[in-house]
Design a protein around this motif. Structure first.
Motif, mmCIF file in Angstrom:
data_model
loop_
_atom_site.group_PDB
_atom_site.id
_atom_site.type_symbol
_atom_site.label_atom_id
_atom_site.label_comp_id
_atom_site.label_asym_id
_atom_site.label_seq_id
_atom_site.Cartn_x
_atom_site.Cartn_y
_atom_site.Cartn_z
ATOM 1 N N GLU A 89 62.821 -88.756 62.355
ATOM 2 C CA GLU A 89 61.485 -89.331 62.159
ATOM 3 C C GLU A 89 60.585 -89.059 63.358
ATOM 4 O O GLU A 89 59.402 -88.722 63.192
ATOM 5 N N GLU A 90 61.127 -89.199 64.574
ATOM 6 C CA GLU A 90 60.302 -88.986 65.759
ATOM 7 C C GLU A 90 59.754 -87.568 65.795
ATOM 8 O O GLU A 90 58.546 -87.361 66.004
ATOM 9 N N ARG A 137 62.330 -95.293 54.277
ATOM 10 C CA ARG A 137 61.157 -95.226 55.148
ATOM 11 C C ARG A 137 60.016 -94.422 54.532
ATOM 12 O O ARG A 137 58.954 -94.271 55.141
ATOM 13 N N VAL A 165 71.062 -94.913 61.213
ATOM 14 C CA VAL A 165 69.715 -95.322 61.634
ATOM 15 C C VAL A 165 69.261 -94.495 62.826
ATOM 16 O O VAL A 165 68.104 -94.049 62.894
ATOM 17 N N GLN A 166 70.147 -94.270 63.788
ATOM 18 C CA GLN A 166 69.778 -93.486 64.968
ATOM 19 C C GLN A 166 69.491 -92.034 64.604
ATOM 20 O O GLN A 166 68.549 -91.435 65.142
ATOM 21 N N GLU A 220 68.347 -93.764 54.157
ATOM 22 C CA GLU A 220 67.522 -94.373 55.209
ATOM 23 C C GLU A 220 66.174 -93.668 55.317
ATOM 24 O O GLU A 220 65.121 -94.311 55.461
ATOM 25 N N ASP A 264 66.169 -92.057 62.990
ATOM 26 C CA ASP A 264 65.151 -92.245 64.028
ATOM 27 C C ASP A 264 64.816 -90.928 64.705
ATOM 28 O O ASP A 264 63.640 -90.619 64.970
#
Length: 442
Positions: free
Chosen positions: A380-381, A416, A373-374, A412, A377
């Protein structure tokens, strides 16, 4: 009213048989070897199963016992990609080839041939070759200066694209009834005369399935960005922070308009070195284990010093390892990577030893340690905040480092809606949303 397809990121696999970490081959789960065809085939097939856009092979023209394990010995990239093409059906196949130590006719022929063999999946990473020691392996005299290398590269790319247009669609008839094999009116000699190259043509390979294989560029200097803005469709880059990545992204995209191009004509894909754990602590521990194999005696190995010296463009073996990075003059080698590492060392007050540990892992690319997940993340950022259109994934070791990303992070990203669940086409241009270039003679 038509519904617009949401923007999704692109993913490439940066394939290196001994892993990206300089000590990745020592990991218990590593099956290393840049000449291990079974391992490389498995990696390409794993990336294709995950719906990656492409697999990418870097290349260099020097070697030695002090080289990175993935660089010291390796199969010539176009030979290897031809083999990988036979065991895959969709994933793009990209390789580096030098404009300083190659000939345009040869490069045009080789990549057009790969495009035919793979049914439209070839890409050429255009490099000028940074390291001056490469000149010793070619009968060319001295290594050209940075500005001259890029001037040569610009003409080189123009010639290659011209040769790729030698045969219009429909030039090869094979009409048995009339006895006409070729339509001579659709075959064209380039007749190029320029400052660096004199090429007659036509190319002895017909029009490639993609029209032109996809063009990639990896230089991040001002000269490199200008060449990319004019010619490239993908740019590989090394960026450490969101702010620097955003600035690079804005600057590069802003250069496109002067060449009649739109932002979507070029995809920016920074390198990402992922270390994945079930918890953030586990990921940090895995990275620490890799780092522990780099410098176990308190002194860096000759290979460690050579790797950092190459990236900085200067021999740093005579400087104190636990002192700061000295002030070094600008090099004729890898200007953008040297600046990135120098800025990083100054910003974080790194010693030479600490800077080497950064280079040992990802050679200046961004290192992301954390849970799936990290890691998602982090990607994605950068993607949503206009720092990247996708990423070139650099596993620390193979095959497990890639397997973890594919099995844990890709689902993941798909959940999203950030990455495809199926290919929508068969060619690399289709994966990237790029059109087939028009033949200049049509």
């Amino acid at each position: 009213m038509t519904q617009q397809t949401p923007r999704q990121m692109h993913l490439g696999l940066f394939l290196q048989g001994a892993g990206h970490h300089v000590a990745g081959w020592r990991h218990p789960d590593a099956d290393s070897g840049s000449e291990n065809l079974a391992l490389l085939q498995r990696a390409a097939q794993t990336a294709e199963r995950a719906k990656f856009d492409m697999v990418f092979l870097a290349d260099g023209l020097t070697s030695g016992a002090d080289a990175h394990p993935s660089f010291a010995v390796r199969i010539e990239p176009l030979c290897l990609l031809s083999a990988l093409a036979m065991g895959t059906t969709h994933i793009g196949l990209a390789a580096t080839a030098s404009t300083t130590y190659s000939e345009p006719f040869h490069i045009a022929r080789a990549f057009a041939s790969l495009d035919h063999l793979s049914n439209g999946r070839a890409a050429w990473n255009v490099v000028t070759t940074s390291y001056d020691k490469s000149a010793a392996n070619f009968t060319r005299g001295n290594h050209p200066a940075h500005e001259q290398r890029y001037a040569m590269a610009g003409e080189f790319v123009d010639v290659v694209r011209g040769l790729w247009d030698s045969w219009q669609d429909g030039a090869v008839l094979r009409d048995k009834s009339s006895g006409v094999y070729f339509d001579a009116s659709k075959v064209h000699a380039l007749n190029h005369q320029g400052p660096f190259f004199s090429i007659r043509g036509p190319l002895n390979v017909s029009r490639a399935p993609q029209g032109h294989p996809v063009l990639i560029q990896a230089g991040s200097s001002s000269d490199g960005q200008e060449l990319a803005a004019r010619t490239a469709e993908i740019v590989f880059t090394a960026q450490q922070t969101l702010e620097s990545a955003q600035a690079f992204y804005r600057d590069l995209k802003s250069r496109l308009r002067k060449y009649g191009r739109q932002p979507e004509h070029l995809h920016v894909m920074p390198g990402i070195f992922p270390v994945i754990g079930s918890s953030e602590q586990e990921a940090q521990d895995k990275y620490a284990q890799l780092q522990s194999w780099v410098d176990t005696t308190g002194e860096l190995s000759p290979g460690a010093l050579a790797l950092l010296s190459d990236r900085l463009g200067h021999d740093i073996s005579g400087y104190p390892l636990d002192g700061p990075l000295p002030d070094l003059p600008e090099s004729n080698q890898n200007k953008s990577r040297a600046k990135l590492l120098t800025d990083l060392a100054r910003r974080d007050n790194l010693t030479l030893r600490q800077l080497y540990h950064v280079v040992a892992g990802a050679r200046g690319h961004r290192i992301v340690c954390g849970t799936p997940v990290q890691v998602a993340d982090a990607l994605e950022e950068w993607f949503l905040k206009d720092a990247a259109d996708g990423f070139n994934i650099m596993p620390p070791y193979f095959p497990t480092g890639l397997d973890e990303f594919v099995e844990l992070v890709v689902p993941e990203l798909q959940r999203r809606g950030l990455f495809r669940t199926e290919y929508q086409g068969r060619t690399l241009r289709a994966h990237l949303g790029l059109t087939v270039p028009a033949n200049r003679y049509d």
